[in-house]
Design an enzyme around this catalytic site. Sequence first.
Site, PDB file in Angstrom:
ATOM      1  N   HIS A 265       0.807  -1.120  -0.074  1.00  0.00           N
ATOM      2  CA  HIS A 265       0.237  -0.208   0.203  1.00  0.00           C
ATOM      3  C   HIS A 265       1.195   1.326   0.028  1.00  0.00           C
ATOM      4  O   HIS A 265       1.776   1.453   0.145  1.00  0.00           O
ATOM      5  CB  HIS A 265      -0.972   0.080   1.486  1.00  0.00           C
ATOM      6  CG  HIS A 265      -0.274   0.307   2.458  1.00  0.00           C
ATOM      7  ND1 HIS A 265       1.092  -0.766   3.013  1.00  0.00           N
ATOM      8  CD2 HIS A 265       0.217   1.346   3.583  1.00  0.00           C
ATOM      9  CE1 HIS A 265       0.860  -0.620   4.207  1.00  0.00           C
ATOM     10  NE2 HIS A 265       1.110   0.920   4.423  1.00  0.00           N
TER      11      HIS A 265
ATOM     12  N   HIS B  19       5.359   6.448  -0.129  1.00  0.00           N
ATOM     13  CA  HIS B  19       6.489   5.421  -0.809  1.00  0.00           C
ATOM     14  C   HIS B  19       5.652   4.232  -0.844  1.00  0.00           C
ATOM     15  O   HIS B  19       4.571   3.765  -0.107  1.00  0.00           O
ATOM     16  CB  HIS B  19       7.562   5.122   0.357  1.00  0.00           C
ATOM     17  CG  HIS B  19       6.601   5.338   1.862  1.00  0.00           C
ATOM     18  ND1 HIS B  19       5.925   6.129   2.089  1.00  0.00           N
ATOM     19  CD2 HIS B  19       6.633   4.044   2.272  1.00  0.00           C
ATOM     20  CE1 HIS B  19       5.755   5.212   3.970  1.00  0.00           C
ATOM     21  NE2 HIS B  19       6.546   3.857   3.840  1.00  0.00           N
TER      22      HIS B  19
HETATM   23  P1  2AM Z   1       4.233   1.912   6.580  1.00  0.00           P
HETATM   24  O1  2AM Z   1       5.252   1.293   6.015  1.00  0.00           O
HETATM   25  O2  2AM Z   1       2.559   1.272   6.524  1.00  0.00           O
HETATM   26  O3  2AM Z   1       4.024   2.530   5.158  1.00  0.00           O
HETATM   27  C1  2AM Z   1       5.108   4.212  11.937  1.00  0.00           C
HETATM   28  O4  2AM Z   1       5.787   4.608  11.571  1.00  0.00           O
HETATM   29  C2  2AM Z   1       4.640   3.778  10.764  1.00  0.00           C
HETATM   30  O5  2AM Z   1       4.428   5.185   9.951  1.00  0.00           O
HETATM   31  C3  2AM Z   1       5.818   3.584   9.088  1.00  0.00           C
HETATM   32  O6  2AM Z   1       5.734   2.332   9.426  1.00  0.00           O
HETATM   33  C4  2AM Z   1       5.466   3.404   7.739  1.00  0.00           C
HETATM   34  O7  2AM Z   1       4.470   2.500   7.452  1.00  0.00           O
HETATM   35  C5  2AM Z   1       4.846   5.096   7.855  1.00  0.00           C
HETATM   36  N1  2AM Z   1       5.233   5.949   7.686  1.00  0.00           N
HETATM   37  C6  2AM Z   1       4.522   6.610   6.114  1.00  0.00           C
HETATM   38  N2  2AM Z   1       6.042   7.770   5.964  1.00  0.00           N
HETATM   39  C7  2AM Z   1       6.938   7.582   6.482  1.00  0.00           C
HETATM   40  C8  2AM Z   1       7.523   8.264   6.475  1.00  0.00           C
HETATM   41  N3  2AM Z   1       8.834   9.613   6.121  1.00  0.00           N
HETATM   42  N4  2AM Z   1       8.710   7.773   7.784  1.00  0.00           N
HETATM   43  C9  2AM Z   1       9.072   6.541   8.186  1.00  0.00           C
HETATM   44  N5  2AM Z   1       7.713   6.043   8.137  1.00  0.00           N
HETATM   45  C10 2AM Z   1       6.807   6.385   7.128  1.00  0.00           C
END
Ligand code: 2AM
Length: 178
Positions: free
Chosen positions: A46, A127
């Site tokens: 996702h 991402h």
């Molecule tokens: P994801 O892998 O599902 O996108 C909690 O820190 C969660 O925030 C991470 O596991 C990641 O989940 C999400 N996240 C969203 N933006 C981020 C960013 N800029 N840096 C790190 N984590 C991010």
Amino acid sequence: MSKETRRLFFALDLSDAHNAASRDAIVGLKRQLAPQGRPVPDDNLHITLAFLGEVDSKAYRRLCETADTLTCPPLSLITTQTGYFPAQSILWLGIAENTALRLLAEKLQSAAAEILNRPAEHKFVPHISLLRRAKPTEAPLTLQQPLHFQRVGIYASVPLEEGHGVRYQCLNHWTLTD
Ligand code: 2AM
């Protein structure tokens, strides 16, 4: 009122049929990188728009009411190259800059900050997480694949009964329209 909370996030889900070919390519990249860490299950791929953390039922309803008022066109995105979040040890695939995507994420993040009364945990870096507990690659790997999204959802992380890991449950979704 229940004070129970759930771990929630707003996201774009990759499992729609029209993204199947690109998703297969992303799964292929994930397999190639698998020795670097713990691969995210294919069904969990996702794009996080706003990470919400622990949310109670009252805040959940307010978040949904805010999402009801969103205006955003369907999104046509393209993947770019791998990147790494050192604090979370996450190896991810980036998404090319897209104004509508950024506006949508910023609206959701600012609504969440107000409703949850805490600042956004992360600045928005579009991402797709591929591997957790990962080591960075020596050099970024490029993968350019188109992705189209016609809806945004709010998801709960639900621990798997059989042990490690989580599945993502879509609690509500909204259609993106021109
Ligand atoms: P994801 O892998 O599902 O996108 C909690 O820190 C969660 O925030 C991470 O596991 C990641 O989940 C999400 N996240 C969203 N933006 C981020 C960013 N800029 N840096 C790190 N984590 C991010």
